[in-house]
Design a protein around this motif. Structure first.
Motif, PDB file in Angstrom:
ATOM      1  N   PHE A  66       0.842  -1.194   0.000  1.00 52.12           N
ATOM      2  CA  PHE A  66       0.000   0.000   0.000  1.00 52.12           C
ATOM      3  C   PHE A  66       0.876   1.243   0.000  1.00 52.12           C
ATOM      4  O   PHE A  66       1.857   1.326   0.758  1.00 52.12           O
ATOM      5  CB  PHE A  66      -0.889   0.020   1.242  1.00 52.12           C
ATOM      6  N   THR A  67       0.554   2.213  -0.851  1.00 54.98           N
ATOM      7  CA  THR A  67       1.259   3.496  -0.865  1.00 54.98           C
ATOM      8  C   THR A  67       0.242   4.628  -0.937  1.00 54.98           C
ATOM      9  O   THR A  67      -0.853   4.461  -1.483  1.00 54.98           O
ATOM     10  CB  THR A  67       2.225   3.609  -2.060  1.00 54.98           C
ATOM     11  N   ARG A  68       0.653   5.778  -0.411  1.00 55.15           N
ATOM     12  CA  ARG A  68      -0.188   6.979  -0.441  1.00 55.15           C
ATOM     13  C   ARG A  68       0.635   8.128  -0.988  1.00 55.15           C
ATOM     14  O   ARG A  68       1.805   8.298  -0.613  1.00 55.15           O
ATOM     15  CB  ARG A  68      -0.702   7.305   0.961  1.00 55.15           C
ATOM     16  N   SER A  69       0.068   8.901  -1.890  1.00 52.53           N
ATOM     17  CA  SER A  69       0.795  10.013  -2.504  1.00 52.53           C
ATOM     18  C   SER A  69       1.275  10.996  -1.452  1.00 52.53           C
ATOM     19  O   SER A  69       0.555  11.323  -0.508  1.00 52.53           O
ATOM     20  CB  SER A  69      -0.106  10.726  -3.517  1.00 52.53           C
ATOM     21  N   LYS A  70       2.502  11.439  -1.622  1.00 50.98           N
ATOM     22  CA  LYS A  70       3.114  12.464  -0.767  1.00 50.98           C
ATOM     23  C   LYS A  70       3.235  12.033   0.696  1.00 50.98           C
ATOM     24  O   LYS A  70       3.323  12.874   1.591  1.00 50.98           O
ATOM     25  CB  LYS A  70       2.314  13.770  -0.847  1.00 50.98           C
ATOM     26  N   SER A  71       3.259  10.720   0.955  1.00 51.87           N
ATOM     27  CA  SER A  71       3.384  10.269   2.336  1.00 51.87           C
ATOM     28  C   SER A  71       4.020   8.879   2.364  1.00 51.87           C
ATOM     29  O   SER A  71       3.337   7.865   2.521  1.00 51.87           O
ATOM     30  CB  SER A  71       2.011  10.238   3.011  1.00 51.87           C
ATOM     31  N   ARG A  72       5.332   8.825   2.224  1.00 54.44           N
ATOM     32  CA  ARG A  72       6.030   7.544   2.213  1.00 54.44           C
ATOM     33  C   ARG A  72       5.932   6.807   3.541  1.00 54.44           C
ATOM     34  O   ARG A  72       5.986   5.577   3.585  1.00 54.44           O
ATOM     35  CB  ARG A  72       7.505   7.767   1.872  1.00 54.44           C
ATOM     36  N   LYS A  73       5.729   7.547   4.618  1.00 58.87           N
ATOM     37  CA  LYS A  73       5.653   6.908   5.936  1.00 58.87           C
ATOM     38  C   LYS A  73       4.426   6.006   6.058  1.00 58.87           C
ATOM     39  O   LYS A  73       4.368   5.143   6.946  1.00 58.87           O
ATOM     40  CB  LYS A  73       5.632   7.960   7.047  1.00 58.87           C
ATOM     41  N   ASP A  74       3.431   6.203   5.176  1.00 62.46           N
ATOM     42  CA  ASP A  74       2.221   5.381   5.231  1.00 62.46           C
ATOM     43  C   ASP A  74       2.353   4.083   4.443  1.00 62.46           C
ATOM     44  O   ASP A  74       1.426   3.273   4.438  1.00 62.46           O
ATOM     45  CB  ASP A  74       1.029   6.171   4.679  1.00 62.46           C
ATOM     46  N   THR A  75       3.472   3.863   3.776  1.00 66.70           N
ATOM     47  CA  THR A  75       3.666   2.632   3.006  1.00 66.70           C
ATOM     48  C   THR A  75       3.617   1.411   3.929  1.00 66.70           C
ATOM     49  O   THR A  75       4.218   1.403   4.999  1.00 66.70           O
ATOM     50  CB  THR A  75       5.017   2.670   2.264  1.00 66.70           C
ATOM     51  N   LYS A  76       2.870   0.389   3.498  1.00 68.01           N
ATOM     52  CA  LYS A  76       2.762  -0.824   4.302  1.00 68.01           C
ATOM     53  C   LYS A  76       2.639  -2.040   3.393  1.00 68.01           C
ATOM     54  O   LYS A  76       1.998  -1.983   2.344  1.00 68.01           O
ATOM     55  CB  LYS A  76       1.551  -0.755   5.234  1.00 68.01           C
ATOM     56  N   THR A  77       3.268  -3.148   3.809  1.00 70.53           N
ATOM     57  CA  THR A  77       3.208  -4.396   3.057  1.00 70.53           C
ATOM     58  C   THR A  77       2.351  -5.414   3.794  1.00 70.53           C
ATOM     59  O   THR A  77       2.459  -5.565   5.014  1.00 70.53           O
ATOM     60  CB  THR A  77       4.624  -4.966   2.849  1.00 70.53           C
ATOM     61  N   HIS A  78       1.488  -6.096   3.047  1.00 70.72           N
ATOM     62  CA  HIS A  78       0.582  -7.091   3.617  1.00 70.72           C
ATOM     63  C   HIS A  78       0.841  -8.457   2.994  1.00 70.72           C
ATOM     64  O   HIS A  78       1.131  -8.554   1.799  1.00 70.72           O
ATOM     65  CB  HIS A  78      -0.882  -6.743   3.302  1.00 70.72           C
ATOM     66  N   PRO A  79       0.685  -9.541   3.758  1.00 68.14           N
ATOM     67  CA  PRO A  79       0.676 -10.870   3.146  1.00 68.14           C
ATOM     68  C   PRO A  79      -0.633 -11.066   2.382  1.00 68.14           C
ATOM     69  O   PRO A  79      -1.674 -10.520   2.757  1.00 68.14           O
ATOM     70  CB  PRO A  79       0.761 -11.821   4.349  1.00 68.14           C
ATOM     71  N   THR A  80      -0.585 -11.811   1.296  1.00 66.32           N
ATOM     72  CA  THR A  80      -1.790 -12.068   0.508  1.00 66.32           C
ATOM     73  C   THR A  80      -2.125 -13.552   0.516  1.00 66.32           C
ATOM     74  O   THR A  80      -1.286 -14.395   0.855  1.00 66.32           O
ATOM     75  CB  THR A  80      -1.616 -11.616  -0.944  1.00 66.32           C
ATOM     76  N   ASN A  81      -3.329 -13.863   0.119  1.00 68.77           N
ATOM     77  CA  ASN A  81      -3.768 -15.238  -0.037  1.00 68.77           C
ATOM     78  C   ASN A  81      -4.827 -15.276  -1.127  1.00 68.77           C
ATOM     79  O   ASN A  81      -5.507 -14.273  -1.382  1.00 68.77           O
ATOM     80  CB  ASN A  81      -4.338 -15.790   1.277  1.00 68.77           C
ATOM     81  N   PRO A  82      -4.970 -16.398  -1.832  1.00 70.11           N
ATOM     82  CA  PRO A  82      -5.983 -16.487  -2.889  1.00 70.11           C
ATOM     83  C   PRO A  82      -7.367 -16.125  -2.352  1.00 70.11           C
ATOM     84  O   PRO A  82      -7.758 -16.559  -1.266  1.00 70.11           O
ATOM     85  CB  PRO A  82      -5.920 -17.963  -3.311  1.00 70.11           C
TER      86      PRO A  82
END
Length: 204
Positions: A66-82
């Protein structure tokens, strides 16, 4: 809904009211009839101020970012599943399930990523009622999602318009907002072909 030469789909939707507008674009593919999100982009404009958010799915590493414009601190990675969707695709999947259902009341439930967390939305079909769109009356399915005693969402689905969402109403305490369909264009044959590919997900 569009399909390119590589077999990937693009789904676009737009909603607006007097104060805000939302533009969503989702790119996805199908694997054994299962929807696999690839890229999701949403632009929100409220009182002239625009914010952009994105989700990128990597099914090789089984991660979504996940990313948000003009706010790198809000970037987050999630595990996925089908079966995990993005905020636009759970709506498309819901439309496909409604297209395929056999007219008995049932519960619809979807897991999807929204911003920084995973969500599960569960809807119940309440009733049918008349819905006016562009000076014409349609039959609409009314769906309800209750989140708490003072927070609920109601959605009107128009079967004659390829099960498009006609209206969303959200109530939270003393606050409320509505988003209504202003225009609609589609390739009916492509949508129906996509809908019939999907396996129904419901529990009575």
């Amino acid at each position: 809904l569009r399909q390119n030469k590589q077999g990937e789909y693009t789904f676009d939707s737009q909603f607006s009211n007097f104060f805000a507008s939302i533009d969503e674009t989702s790119t996805f593919s199908l694997q054994d009839h299962l929807i696999l999100p690839r890229h999701y982009l949403i632009k929100r404009s409220v009182f002239g101020k625009t914010k952009t958010e994105a989700l990128d799915f990597d099914w090789t590493s089984k991660l979504a970012t996940f990313t948000r414009s003009k706010s790198r601190k809000d970037t987050k990675t999630h595990p996925t599943n089908p079966g995990l969707l993005d905020p636009a695709l759970y709506q498309l999947k819901m439309q496909a399930d409604l297209f395929n259902h056999s007219n008995e009341p049932y519960i619809l439930s979807y897991d999807f990523l929204k911003r920084k967390k995973k969500n599960r939305y569960t809807f119940e079909i309440l009733r049918e009622e008349a819905f006016n769109f562009k000076q014409k009356q349609y039959k609409a399915l009314v769906l309800h999602r209750k989140e708490s005693d003072d927070k609920k969402t109601t959605i009107w689905i128009i079967p004659a318009l390829d099960y498009q969402i006609g209206k969303i109403q959200h109530l939270e305490g003393s606050k409320s907002y509505e988003m209504e369909l202003l225009d609609y264009q589609s390739d009916k044959k492509s949508l129906e072909a996509f809908y019939t590919q999907q396996k129904r997900q419901y529990s009575k």
